[in-house]
Write an enzyme that holds these catalytic residues in place. Sequence first.
Site, PDB file in Angstrom:
ATOM      1  N   GLU A 281       0.829  -1.214   0.000  1.00  0.00           N
ATOM      2  CA  GLU A 281       0.000   0.000   0.000  1.00  0.00           C
ATOM      3  C   GLU A 281       0.864   1.266   0.000  1.00  0.00           C
ATOM      4  O   GLU A 281       0.533   2.254  -0.669  1.00  0.00           O
ATOM      5  CB  GLU A 281      -0.915   0.041   1.237  1.00  0.00           C
ATOM      6  CG  GLU A 281      -1.875  -1.129   1.380  1.00  0.00           C
ATOM      7  CD  GLU A 281      -1.305  -2.204   2.284  1.00  0.00           C
ATOM      8  OE1 GLU A 281      -0.121  -2.586   2.117  1.00  0.00           O
ATOM      9  OE2 GLU A 281      -2.053  -2.679   3.166  1.00  0.00           O
TER      10      GLU A 281
ATOM     11  N   CYS B   2      -2.485  -2.854   7.547  1.00  0.00           N
ATOM     12  CA  CYS B   2      -1.995  -2.791   8.932  1.00  0.00           C
ATOM     13  C   CYS B   2      -2.201  -1.360   9.457  1.00  0.00           C
ATOM     14  O   CYS B   2      -2.652  -0.474   8.730  1.00  0.00           O
ATOM     15  CB  CYS B   2      -0.516  -3.176   8.993  1.00  0.00           C
ATOM     16  SG  CYS B   2       0.582  -1.904   8.331  1.00  0.00           S
TER      17      CYS B   2
ATOM     18  N   CYS C  76      -0.337   1.337   7.360  1.00  0.00           N
ATOM     19  CA  CYS C  76      -0.962   1.609   6.055  1.00  0.00           C
ATOM     20  C   CYS C  76      -2.325   2.282   6.227  1.00  0.00           C
ATOM     21  O   CYS C  76      -2.691   3.159   5.441  1.00  0.00           O
ATOM     22  CB  CYS C  76      -1.063   0.324   5.250  1.00  0.00           C
ATOM     23  SG  CYS C  76       0.571  -0.305   4.789  1.00  0.00           S
TER      24      CYS C  76
END
EC number: 3.5.4.33
Lengths: 151, 151
Positions: free
Chosen positions: A60, A88, A91
């Site tokens: 990402e 996560c 991100c």
Amino acid sequence: MDKKLLEQDEQFMTKALEEARIAFEKDEVPIGAVIVQNNTIISRGHNLTEQLKDVTAHAEMIALTSAFNYIGAKYLPDATLYVTIEPCNMCAGALYWSKIGRIVFGAKDIKHGYSSSYSKSPFHPKTRLSSGILEEQCSLLMKTFFENKRK
Amino acid sequence: MDKKLLEQDEQFMTKALEEARIAFEKDEVPIGAVIVQNNTIISRGHNLTEQLKDVTAHAEMIALTSAFNYIGAKYLPDATLYVTIEPCNMCAGALYWSKIGRIVFGAKDIKHGYSSSYSKSPFHPKTRLSSGILEEQCSLLMKTFFENKRK
């Protein structure tokens, strides 16, 4: 869900899966992403944390920085991120700052996904969210990767 | 707090403040960071989101990637990050992945600091945390920046 939108989501998630497979081939945790605007892929990314020895080099993050460069602006209100696995915390935070229009992820990440950590949605209020697109394929790639690691 | 450690923290936070002032001069939100290992600065970073048109280009992210490159490894268990302002969610997530030994920040960020979003500590269990080092100077730089913007 609108059938045409679902088809489009599956089409772009297939592209994110292609990125994830490239990561897999490089012995990286197989997560891939594409960013789409006006029905066109404007950036791609796959996890490169091992190759770059940089734990911030998630699919990402790479796709976001590439998209900012491509459009020459630091917000992405008209773009959609497709990513194979739930982002996560890092991100999710980056996606917040990007003001991205929409996020579509494939499979949940029970251990490291943002939804297990945040007490409220970490995204910009205008960001729309979908999940579960090609979930099994996204998840299977991760499962296979980690099973191979344990052998 | 141990007097020698406090002196050392202030010394390195002064260096992070130098980075923040460079950002200020570039008309960037004035946040700066340094990463220290074995009493030596191994990387520096200041906010460059406007110049790079990339909302992920925070001081901490730049300093982290630079530190990984410098040591040639993707974890920083023996390093300390000094950053003038409380990290945001993205940077807190990146610091989690880095397994950094210690984080020292100057002033809290009520609006965007990680502590207002996470339901539990976002850092690695082994990461130690200190805050409030040169707090007033760190905070004043931000206040001056935003006051100038409103003029």
